[in-house]
Design an enzyme around this catalytic site. Sequence first.
Site, PDB file in Angstrom:
ATOM      1  N   HIS A 128      -6.039 -24.473  35.062  1.00 52.42           N
ATOM      2  CA  HIS A 128      -7.154 -23.733  33.907  1.00 52.42           C
ATOM      3  C   HIS A 128      -7.542 -24.509  32.502  1.00 52.42           C
ATOM      4  O   HIS A 128      -5.935 -25.531  32.276  1.00 52.42           O
ATOM      5  CB  HIS A 128      -6.779 -22.594  33.547  1.00 52.42           C
ATOM      6  CG  HIS A 128      -7.708 -21.834  32.442  1.00 52.42           C
ATOM      7  ND1 HIS A 128      -8.315 -21.953  31.148  1.00 52.42           N
ATOM      8  CD2 HIS A 128      -8.992 -21.013  32.757  1.00 52.42           C
ATOM      9  CE1 HIS A 128      -8.825 -21.354  30.550  1.00 52.42           C
ATOM     10  NE2 HIS A 128      -9.662 -20.383  31.612  1.00 52.42           N
ATOM     11  N   ASP A 205       2.012 -20.398  33.766  1.00 54.58           N
ATOM     12  CA  ASP A 205       1.304 -19.660  33.229  1.00 54.58           C
ATOM     13  C   ASP A 205       0.719 -18.255  34.456  1.00 54.58           C
ATOM     14  O   ASP A 205       0.420 -19.052  35.405  1.00 54.58           O
ATOM     15  CB  ASP A 205      -0.149 -20.269  33.275  1.00 54.58           C
ATOM     16  CG  ASP A 205      -1.325 -19.855  33.180  1.00 54.58           C
ATOM     17  OD1 ASP A 205      -1.690 -18.719  32.598  1.00 54.58           O
ATOM     18  OD2 ASP A 205      -2.689 -20.672  32.981  1.00 54.58           O
ATOM     19  N   LYS A 231      -6.405  -9.435  31.393  1.00 56.57           N
ATOM     20  CA  LYS A 231      -6.271  -9.944  32.649  1.00 56.57           C
ATOM     21  C   LYS A 231      -5.538  -8.503  33.348  1.00 56.57           C
ATOM     22  O   LYS A 231      -5.103  -8.114  34.511  1.00 56.57           O
ATOM     23  CB  LYS A 231      -5.316 -10.740  33.457  1.00 56.57           C
ATOM     24  CG  LYS A 231      -6.643 -11.809  32.569  1.00 56.57           C
ATOM     25  CD  LYS A 231      -7.289 -13.013  32.505  1.00 56.57           C
ATOM     26  CE  LYS A 231      -7.618 -13.769  32.497  1.00 56.57           C
ATOM     27  NZ  LYS A 231      -8.854 -15.085  32.499  1.00 56.57           N
ATOM     28  N   CYS A 369     -13.559 -22.455  34.398  1.00 56.03           N
ATOM     29  CA  CYS A 369     -12.759 -23.629  33.349  1.00 56.03           C
ATOM     30  C   CYS A 369     -11.540 -24.168  34.610  1.00 56.03           C
ATOM     31  O   CYS A 369     -10.274 -24.080  33.773  1.00 56.03           O
ATOM     32  CB  CYS A 369     -12.178 -22.570  31.929  1.00 56.03           C
ATOM     33  SG  CYS A 369     -12.838 -21.174  31.615  1.00 56.03           S
TER      34      CYS A 369
HETATM   35  N1  C6P Z   1      -9.019 -17.064  32.693  1.00 60.18           N
HETATM   36  C1  C6P Z   1     -11.476 -16.989  34.443  1.00 60.18           C
HETATM   37  O1  C6P Z   1     -11.958 -16.115  34.175  1.00 60.18           O
HETATM   38  P1  C6P Z   1      -7.193 -16.557  28.026  1.00 60.18           P
HETATM   39  O2  C6P Z   1      -8.818 -17.152  27.676  1.00 60.18           O
HETATM   40  O3  C6P Z   1      -6.895 -16.805  26.881  1.00 60.18           O
HETATM   41  O4  C6P Z   1      -7.246 -14.938  28.083  1.00 60.18           O
HETATM   42  O5  C6P Z   1      -6.646 -17.006  29.342  1.00 60.18           O
HETATM   43  C2  C6P Z   1      -6.496 -18.218  29.746  1.00 60.18           C
HETATM   44  C3  C6P Z   1      -5.886 -18.808  31.168  1.00 60.18           C
HETATM   45  C4  C6P Z   1      -5.160 -19.231  31.066  1.00 60.18           C
HETATM   46  N2  C6P Z   1      -4.827 -19.464  32.351  1.00 60.18           N
HETATM   47  C5  C6P Z   1      -5.514 -18.969  33.884  1.00 60.18           C
HETATM   48  C6  C6P Z   1      -4.850 -19.122  34.750  1.00 60.18           C
HETATM   49  C7  C6P Z   1      -6.798 -18.232  33.532  1.00 60.18           C
HETATM   50  O6  C6P Z   1      -6.671 -18.206  34.391  1.00 60.18           O
HETATM   51  C8  C6P Z   1      -7.120 -18.070  32.166  1.00 60.18           C
HETATM   52  C9  C6P Z   1      -8.679 -17.285  32.012  1.00 60.18           C
HETATM   53  C10 C6P Z   1     -10.198 -16.667  33.150  1.00 60.18           C
HETATM   54  O7  C6P Z   1     -10.970 -17.735  35.349  1.00 60.18           O
HETATM   55  C11 C6P Z   1     -11.347 -17.147  31.834  1.00 60.18           C
HETATM   56  S1  C6P Z   1     -12.039 -18.729  31.200  1.00 60.18           S
END
Ligand code: C6P
Length: 411
Positions: A128, A205, A231, A369
């Site tokens: 990501h 991650d 999540k 992303c």
């Molecule tokens: N993925 C998706 O729709 P945040 O934004 O900090 O809560 O998470 C970022 C992030 C980091 N690593 C992984 C593997 C992720 O999937 C995500 C967030 C969401 O896939 C929003 S882009």
Amino acid sequence: MTIANRTKTIEEIRADFPILSRLVHGKPLVYLDNAATTQKPKQVIDAISDYYLNYNSNIHRGVHKLSQEATDEYEKSRTTVKNFINAHKYQEIIFTRGTTESINLVANSFVKPNLSEGDEVLISNMEHHSNIVPWQLVCEEKGAKLRVIPINDTGEIIFEEFEKLLTEKVKILSIAHVSNSIGTINPVKAMIEKAHAKGIPVLVDAAQSIQHIGIDVQDLQCDFLAFSGHKIYAPTGIGVLFAKEQHLKKMPPYQGGGDMISTVSFEKTTYNELPYKFEAGTTNIEGAIALGKAIEYFNSIGIGFISRHESELLEYGHSVLSEIKGLRFIGTAEQKASVISFLLDGIHPHDIGTMLDVDGVAVRTGQHCAEPLMKRFGIPATTRASFSFYNTKEEINVLAESIRKVIKMFS
Ligand code: C6P
């Protein structure tokens, strides 16, 4: 209908999530965008109301009753997180805004101070952007290199290539446990063993694994683990960084401000003990408390049921969708979490997403992303359906029916 665990049926679980009974464009909501964010059970929503209705106040600061109650609940939540991932100590649990902030914290406080020209940071091709850009920023500043582990056509890490990239130049391996775009579960335990054999620390991650896979940081032996509350059925704006105490002790604070200090003078400031040294300013108090309640709720459903039910949904989803002519899966790894990414011949994912929405079906479309991953597959975007333990096979049937309608419309 399936019995979820000894106490709750799927219907009862779904009733815990008020939003699941709403209509979208006059149709029952079919929420299949759980990898973007999960819906919240009323136990979590009630915990937030309870905080504001009954004991809203700042933490670690007041001698009054409300402040003590808020501090107790906040710290109780930290212990819940610690037990949930089996960390050694509560000092190893830092509340952040989410995965993104957790990774930035490690990049800036752990890696950057020790990074020199010619050093390397190792990530994979399926990361990501949150696990790419923070590393790029510190590498650019220090003249270090970002190295990328290649993946094969099914979306799996090429392990031999990974081993070749593990050289003495690598200062950290930072790897997704589960790919958000294609659902691949990476062999993180084996990767950590290999990295540690060369003295390389590892960040996992866990943004897309914490809600699907039971995580035990002592078993994994990861140095750092990052995840987001939203999540795993908690609100947005709260997340966690787990870090081994030995690292945290050596790391400088990430941000300066209230609560992270011990004494302040214009000449010199000394820092608070762990984990408060890394929680500057007033934090997301209600978010942290609600995260604790979300984990309690998650535990009450049980990881056994959750992984069984989500695997069934994944298998069912693959089999139902594979019958649709012109549909191609992106990401067919052997080990997958409940995420299905696909393409339809000649139809742009944005059009697919827009048309599914008319039927009340919420999916994510785009690059998720993960632009470099899309590039690897030579595609601009995918449509992604991601399942939670509250989803049903009937909902997957609605998805399949709606996809058929899209194809018919475009043909
Ligand atoms: N993925 C998706 O729709 P945040 O934004 O900090 O809560 O998470 C970022 C992030 C980091 N690593 C992984 C593997 C992720 O999937 C995500 C967030 C969401 O896939 C929003 S882009």
